[in-house]
Design a protein around this motif. Sequence first.
Motif, PDB file in Angstrom:
ATOM      1  N   GLU A  32      34.329  26.382  72.577  1.00  0.00           N
ATOM      2  CA  GLU A  32      34.999  26.042  71.317  1.00  0.00           C
ATOM      3  C   GLU A  32      35.226  27.305  70.471  1.00  0.00           C
ATOM      4  O   GLU A  32      36.300  27.498  69.910  1.00  0.00           O
ATOM      5  CB  GLU A  32      34.055  25.115  70.541  1.00  0.00           C
ATOM      6  N   THR A  33      34.195  28.146  70.406  1.00  0.00           N
ATOM      7  CA  THR A  33      34.289  29.359  69.573  1.00  0.00           C
ATOM      8  C   THR A  33      35.352  30.310  70.120  1.00  0.00           C
ATOM      9  O   THR A  33      36.131  30.894  69.355  1.00  0.00           O
ATOM     10  CB  THR A  33      32.924  30.084  69.520  1.00  0.00           C
ATOM     11  N   SER A  74      37.955  29.406  71.894  1.00  0.00           N
ATOM     12  CA  SER A  74      39.246  28.773  71.594  1.00  0.00           C
ATOM     13  C   SER A  74      39.645  29.068  70.160  1.00  0.00           C
ATOM     14  O   SER A  74      40.807  29.378  69.874  1.00  0.00           O
ATOM     15  CB  SER A  74      39.174  27.255  71.768  1.00  0.00           C
ATOM     16  N   GLU A  75      38.678  28.963  69.248  1.00  0.00           N
ATOM     17  CA  GLU A  75      38.975  29.237  67.832  1.00  0.00           C
ATOM     18  C   GLU A  75      39.485  30.658  67.647  1.00  0.00           C
ATOM     19  O   GLU A  75      40.400  30.901  66.871  1.00  0.00           O
ATOM     20  CB  GLU A  75      37.699  29.105  66.991  1.00  0.00           C
ATOM     21  N   ASN A  98      28.761  25.907  70.652  1.00  0.00           N
ATOM     22  CA  ASN A  98      29.577  25.708  71.851  1.00  0.00           C
ATOM     23  C   ASN A  98      30.499  26.921  72.037  1.00  0.00           C
ATOM     24  O   ASN A  98      31.412  27.144  71.240  1.00  0.00           O
ATOM     25  CB  ASN A  98      30.392  24.414  71.678  1.00  0.00           C
TER      26      ASN A  98
END
Length: 256
Positions: free
Chosen positions: A232-233, A235-236, A229
């Motif tokens: 998500e990555t 955001s990380e 995703n």
Amino acid sequence: MDIPKSHPRYESLVMRERIIEGYKKGIVALAGLIAHGRGEAFDYIIGEETRGFARKAIRAAAALMLLSKRPVVSVNGNTAVLIPEYLVEYSNLTNIPLEVNLFYRTREREEAIYRFLKSYGAKEVLGVYDETTVLEGLESWRRVVSVKGIYSADTVLVPLEDGDRTEALKRAGKRVIAIDLNPFSRTSIAADITIVDNITRAFPLLIKYTRELREEPVDYLRDIVDSYNNKETLSESIAFIRDRLTALANAPLDFK
Ligand code: PTJ
């Protein structure tokens, strides 16, 4: 320039030297020096290491490239001089072509990059002497693409990119894998897989994962791609920057 190996910023200085030499040889665009500086600044902030979020993205990228029917690696001036040996190793290992595609396009630079990649042993370099056409919806010179390469590709790997083309490639129905140290860039946001890492570290790792994954069954590769995703990555990666800066702000003298 001779850079002593003992210099604490040896790697970084070697890369600068490659960019400067590349500019003198007519491979790197003048703006490429600025782009490199922006990359260095982001690399400083992430600590000049490949982080977990980048590893995850590189593994998904390796899997997606292996699954694709007509993948291609787009090459610009900076990428050509920073990692010629890895571009060629990856291309020859996978039979995935390299395509010269420039933002500051001149015939001289295209030919210089073609010759440079060939001198490192590249088998297939598209976009210079083969048939080209125009990718709709793009104003910049990057719209001129190889018929055999980017034009008919299903997946395009774009190391170190400016924003517009990623969006145009997406509109043309292609999957885009970007390598960009700046997680806030339009490229990073528009790509299907964004590797927030320096291309000098990301590419050797892409080769390593490709060697491992090409032994695996197709379903295994599909699982890696389907469970990835990008939002998500990204955001990380941004959370990592926030936390690292907070830690450094609290203890600046522990900075390593
Ligand atoms: O060779 P051309 O004519 O195609 O021109 C290439 C450049 C890079 C000049 C052109 O595409 C450009 O102007 O790019 P931008 O808009 O400056 O974007 C480059 C992005 O790459 C920035 O977000 C940088 O942070 C990032 N970057 C720079 N160096 C690296 C990097 N990302 C990963 N690894 C690097 N070594």
